[in-house]
Design an enzyme around this catalytic site. Sequence first.
Site, PDB file in Angstrom:
ATOM      1  N   ASP A 181       1.705 -26.332  22.966  1.00 51.40           N
ATOM      2  CA  ASP A 181       0.664 -25.451  22.447  1.00 51.40           C
ATOM      3  C   ASP A 181       0.919 -24.041  22.965  1.00 51.40           C
ATOM      4  O   ASP A 181       1.043 -23.830  24.174  1.00 51.40           O
ATOM      5  CB  ASP A 181      -0.709 -25.965  22.910  1.00 51.40           C
ATOM      6  N   GLU A 269       3.632 -25.522  17.677  1.00 54.83           N
ATOM      7  CA  GLU A 269       2.695 -24.980  16.715  1.00 54.83           C
ATOM      8  C   GLU A 269       3.302 -23.726  16.110  1.00 54.83           C
ATOM      9  O   GLU A 269       3.884 -22.915  16.818  1.00 54.83           O
ATOM     10  CB  GLU A 269       1.459 -24.593  17.517  1.00 54.83           C
ATOM     11  N   CYS A 325     -10.098 -39.766  20.334  1.00 56.95           N
ATOM     12  CA  CYS A 325     -10.615 -40.606  19.247  1.00 56.95           C
ATOM     13  C   CYS A 325     -10.282 -40.087  17.858  1.00 56.95           C
ATOM     14  O   CYS A 325     -10.504 -40.775  16.870  1.00 56.95           O
ATOM     15  CB  CYS A 325     -12.130 -40.797  19.396  1.00 56.95           C
ATOM     16  N   CYS A 341     -16.106 -34.204  23.647  1.00 54.91           N
ATOM     17  CA  CYS A 341     -16.148 -34.750  22.289  1.00 54.91           C
ATOM     18  C   CYS A 341     -17.493 -35.413  22.049  1.00 54.91           C
ATOM     19  O   CYS A 341     -17.930 -36.264  22.824  1.00 54.91           O
ATOM     20  CB  CYS A 341     -15.014 -35.737  22.096  1.00 54.91           C
ATOM     21  N   ASP A 351      -6.302 -26.441  25.848  1.00 56.18           N
ATOM     22  CA  ASP A 351      -4.859 -26.357  25.611  1.00 56.18           C
ATOM     23  C   ASP A 351      -4.159 -27.702  25.755  1.00 56.18           C
ATOM     24  O   ASP A 351      -3.270 -28.047  24.987  1.00 56.18           O
ATOM     25  CB  ASP A 351      -4.214 -25.350  26.573  1.00 56.18           C
TER      26      ASP A 351
HETATM   27 ZN   LIG Z   1     -13.358 -38.066  20.895  1.00 52.35          ZN
END
Ligand SMILES: [Zn+2]
Length: 377
Positions: A181, A269, A325, A341, A351
Amino acid sequence: MLKGYKYRLHPTAAQAEFLIRTIGCARFIYNKLLEDRIAIHEEAKVSGGPKRKPPTPASYKPLFPFLCEADSLALANAKLHLDTAFAKFFAGTAGFPVFKSRRKARASYTTNNQHGTIRIEEDRVRLPKVGFIRFTQHRSFDGEIRSATVSMTRSGTFFVSLLVEQDDEPWVPAEHKVGIDLGLGYFAVMTNDAFVTEKIPNPRNLRKAEGRLKQAQRALSRKKPGSRNREKTRLLLAKKHEQVKNRRHDFLHKLSRHIVDENQVVVVETLRTREMMQDRRLAKSIGDAGWGEFVRQLEYKCRSHGRTLIKADPWFASTQVCSSCGENGGKKGLDIREWTCAACGAHHDRDVNASLNLLRLADRNTSGQGLPDELGP
Ligand SMILES: [Zn+2]
């Protein structure tokens, strides 16, 4: 395989004078041929008749006798460079060839090796018509020299780039895969398939030197145009710019080398730099960072070492998706360095999470042929 090796030259005053003259002659021929080709085209348009044959570099010699002193291969190569510029123009990949200005154009000429006219003996390199010039060979090579390009920087330092025909490097597979990244806080955050993360700080070379450059720039604008003092200051400034550039290149070469040595598959990237450059605050740091050059180096080093480089689509949501996930938590502003999350409760460093998402592309796609559909925009 052709490989380039660039070395610093230490010419004597007389040799330097010859090199500068040859650079000037190559530029003169380039401009003269361009001028005449445009004229021939215009003539044919007016007369409607067939075009007269374009002149050769040698045909200018009677009119401009100073050309006889120069290395004639340098003149022939100037013509080849112009031919290439026209070919690019007609292929639609470049604009119409422009005249080379003494101030702005890269000061260089290219010459060829004809049975040892270019060769290395101890700490000296031989060039056609000049003879042996002292040089610093920090890195040796095997193989046959095809051509040499002599260049001069704005501060008057000479370099020679030797193009050498070599056997391909043996292919040694590396152990790991890595997701990289690129960013402003850290230059790069890399996580490999053993889940080891490396954070490479941004060297900010330019910024550190920037204060000094600004000072020098101001000093330059205070000097009288055409004065000896102004020339001295200009030289100083050009030297500082070159120093900063060299340090940045050094950093990028070491980093890309390290990555290619350790990893068989590299995912990086591709940033929408042009878009980001429009943000003036970001532009400075981005210009400084040299991401484009970094990706270019990774590209050719991966190619010559049998590695697979995967360039993630610029629209790939590496920062938005949870690497645990797979939930897309939406856009995150540049100031958000950590987040949790909402779907699975995993806590992420921005990062590191992005590099993990990029690493995942290595497993889904090891052919290097772009992204599978499900990862597209
Ligand atoms: Zn998650």
